[in-house]
Design a protein around this motif. Structure first.
Motif, PDB file in Angstrom:
ATOM      1  N   GLN A 129       0.828  -1.203   0.000  1.00 39.72           N
ATOM      2  CA  GLN A 129       0.000   0.000   0.000  1.00 39.72           C
ATOM      3  C   GLN A 129       0.863   1.254   0.000  1.00 39.72           C
ATOM      4  N   THR A 130       1.929   1.238   0.778  1.00 41.22           N
ATOM      5  CA  THR A 130       2.837   2.383   0.841  1.00 41.22           C
ATOM      6  C   THR A 130       3.480   2.632  -0.509  1.00 41.22           C
ATOM      7  N   ILE A 131       3.938   1.577  -1.149  1.00 47.69           N
ATOM      8  CA  ILE A 131       4.558   1.705  -2.469  1.00 47.69           C
ATOM      9  C   ILE A 131       3.554   2.269  -3.471  1.00 47.69           C
ATOM     10  N   THR A 132       2.335   1.782  -3.434  1.00 45.61           N
ATOM     11  CA  THR A 132       1.300   2.257  -4.349  1.00 45.61           C
ATOM     12  C   THR A 132       1.023   3.744  -4.129  1.00 45.61           C
ATOM     13  N   ILE A 133       0.851   4.130  -2.876  1.00 45.42           N
ATOM     14  CA  ILE A 133       0.547   5.533  -2.562  1.00 45.42           C
ATOM     15  C   ILE A 133       1.710   6.441  -2.949  1.00 45.42           C
ATOM     16  N   LEU A 134       2.907   6.042  -2.580  1.00 41.39           N
ATOM     17  CA  LEU A 134       4.066   6.871  -2.897  1.00 41.39           C
ATOM     18  C   LEU A 134       4.318   6.930  -4.397  1.00 41.39           C
ATOM     19  N   GLY A 135       3.976   5.873  -5.102  1.00 41.16           N
ATOM     20  CA  GLY A 135       4.139   5.856  -6.547  1.00 41.16           C
ATOM     21  C   GLY A 135       3.213   6.832  -7.255  1.00 41.16           C
ATOM     22  N   GLU A 136       2.144   7.210  -6.585  1.00 46.79           N
ATOM     23  CA  GLU A 136       1.192   8.155  -7.169  1.00 46.79           C
ATOM     24  C   GLU A 136       1.610   9.605  -6.949  1.00 46.79           C
ATOM     25  N   LEU A 137       2.563   9.831  -6.079  1.00 47.84           N
ATOM     26  CA  LEU A 137       3.028  11.185  -5.798  1.00 47.84           C
ATOM     27  C   LEU A 137       4.119  11.584  -6.772  1.00 47.84           C
ATOM     28  N   SER A 138       4.100  12.831  -7.154  1.00 45.51           N
ATOM     29  CA  SER A 138       5.213  13.333  -7.954  1.00 45.51           C
ATOM     30  C   SER A 138       6.129  14.123  -7.034  1.00 45.51           C
ATOM     31  N   ASP A 139       7.316  14.411  -7.508  1.00 46.32           N
ATOM     32  CA  ASP A 139       8.255  15.188  -6.701  1.00 46.32           C
ATOM     33  C   ASP A 139       7.695  16.557  -6.337  1.00 46.32           C
ATOM     34  N   LYS A 140       6.771  17.059  -7.145  1.00 50.00           N
ATOM     35  CA  LYS A 140       6.181  18.373  -6.893  1.00 50.00           C
ATOM     36  C   LYS A 140       5.382  18.399  -5.594  1.00 50.00           C
ATOM     37  N   HIS A 141       4.867  17.250  -5.179  1.00 46.83           N
ATOM     38  CA  HIS A 141       4.023  17.207  -3.989  1.00 46.83           C
ATOM     39  C   HIS A 141       4.817  17.155  -2.689  1.00 46.83           C
ATOM     40  N   LEU A 142       6.097  16.917  -2.759  1.00 44.72           N
ATOM     41  CA  LEU A 142       6.922  16.806  -1.554  1.00 44.72           C
ATOM     42  C   LEU A 142       7.884  17.977  -1.466  1.00 44.72           C
ATOM     43  N   SER A 143       7.880  18.594  -0.304  1.00 39.43           N
ATOM     44  CA  SER A 143       8.882  19.633  -0.085  1.00 39.43           C
ATOM     45  C   SER A 143      10.242  18.958   0.057  1.00 39.43           C
ATOM     46  N   THR A 144      11.284  19.703  -0.115  1.00 39.30           N
ATOM     47  CA  THR A 144      12.630  19.152   0.010  1.00 39.30           C
ATOM     48  C   THR A 144      12.853  18.543   1.394  1.00 39.30           C
ATOM     49  N   PRO A 145      12.459  19.221   2.487  1.00 44.05           N
ATOM     50  CA  PRO A 145      12.641  18.600   3.811  1.00 44.05           C
ATOM     51  C   PRO A 145      11.824  17.314   3.991  1.00 44.05           C
ATOM     52  N   ALA A 146      10.597  17.293   3.440  1.00 42.12           N
ATOM     53  CA  ALA A 146       9.764  16.092   3.570  1.00 42.12           C
ATOM     54  C   ALA A 146      10.382  14.934   2.801  1.00 42.12           C
ATOM     55  N   ARG A 147      10.896  15.212   1.610  1.00 42.43           N
ATOM     56  CA  ARG A 147      11.549  14.174   0.807  1.00 42.43           C
ATOM     57  C   ARG A 147      12.774  13.633   1.531  1.00 42.43           C
ATOM     58  N   ALA A 148      13.585  14.513   2.082  1.00 38.60           N
ATOM     59  CA  ALA A 148      14.777  14.094   2.819  1.00 38.60           C
ATOM     60  C   ALA A 148      14.395  13.244   4.029  1.00 38.60           C
ATOM     61  N   GLN A 149      13.338  13.630   4.721  1.00 42.55           N
ATOM     62  CA  GLN A 149      12.879  12.867   5.889  1.00 42.55           C
ATOM     63  C   GLN A 149      12.424  11.471   5.485  1.00 42.55           C
ATOM     64  N   LEU A 150      11.627  11.379   4.427  1.00 44.44           N
ATOM     65  CA  LEU A 150      11.159  10.070   3.960  1.00 44.44           C
ATOM     66  C   LEU A 150      12.315   9.176   3.534  1.00 44.44           C
ATOM     67  N   LEU A 151      13.228   9.715   2.765  1.00 45.63           N
ATOM     68  CA  LEU A 151      14.373   8.912   2.323  1.00 45.63           C
ATOM     69  C   LEU A 151      15.201   8.445   3.511  1.00 45.63           C
ATOM     70  N   GLY A 152      15.377   9.309   4.487  1.00 50.35           N
ATOM     71  CA  GLY A 152      16.112   8.926   5.693  1.00 50.35           C
ATOM     72  C   GLY A 152      15.394   7.849   6.487  1.00 50.35           C
ATOM     73  N   ASP A 153      14.086   7.977   6.599  1.00 46.89           N
ATOM     74  CA  ASP A 153      13.296   6.979   7.325  1.00 46.89           C
ATOM     75  C   ASP A 153      13.342   5.616   6.647  1.00 46.89           C
ATOM     76  N   PHE A 154      13.213   5.607   5.318  1.00 39.32           N
ATOM     77  CA  PHE A 154      13.276   4.333   4.606  1.00 39.32           C
ATOM     78  C   PHE A 154      14.655   3.712   4.686  1.00 39.32           C
ATOM     79  N   ALA A 155      15.693   4.527   4.623  1.00 39.79           N
ATOM     80  CA  ALA A 155      17.058   4.002   4.761  1.00 39.79           C
ATOM     81  C   ALA A 155      17.259   3.386   6.136  1.00 39.79           C
ATOM     82  N   ALA A 156      16.707   4.026   7.167  1.00 43.24           N
ATOM     83  CA  ALA A 156      16.816   3.492   8.526  1.00 43.24           C
ATOM     84  C   ALA A 156      16.082   2.161   8.652  1.00 43.24           C
TER      85      ALA A 156
END
Length: 76
Positions: A45-72
């Motif tokens: 479900q997470t992959i599906t939802i995130l796949g529907e988002l474009s980079d335009k919908h995420l602020s730079t800090p939000a994108r960095a936070q998500l990438l950091g969380d997934f890496a962790a």
């Protein structure tokens, strides 16, 4: 395969990178453990939802936070 091993292997399975020797125990565990089935469904479900988002919908800090969380998550 136990639950911790299953969670560690979910990404490899979803990426199509799981070896044959691991795939059968993975699928067996998935079909016999309700908690891991729920976990797997949440990953999908997470992959599906995130796949529907474009980079335009995420602020730079939000994108960095998500990438950091997934890496962790992958390190655990």
């Amino acid at each position: 395969m136990n639950c911790n091993e299953f969670v560690d292997a979910v990404t490899a399975f979803l990426d199509g990178a799981m070896g044959e020797a691991t795939e059968l125990p993975f699928l067996t565990h998935l079909t016999t453990c309700g908690d891991c089935e729920t976990c797997f469904d949440q990953f999908q479900q997470t992959i599906t939802i995130l796949g529907e988002l474009s980079d335009k919908h995420l602020s730079t800090p939000a994108r960095a936070q998500l990438l950091g969380d997934f890496a962790a998550l992958r390190r655990h």
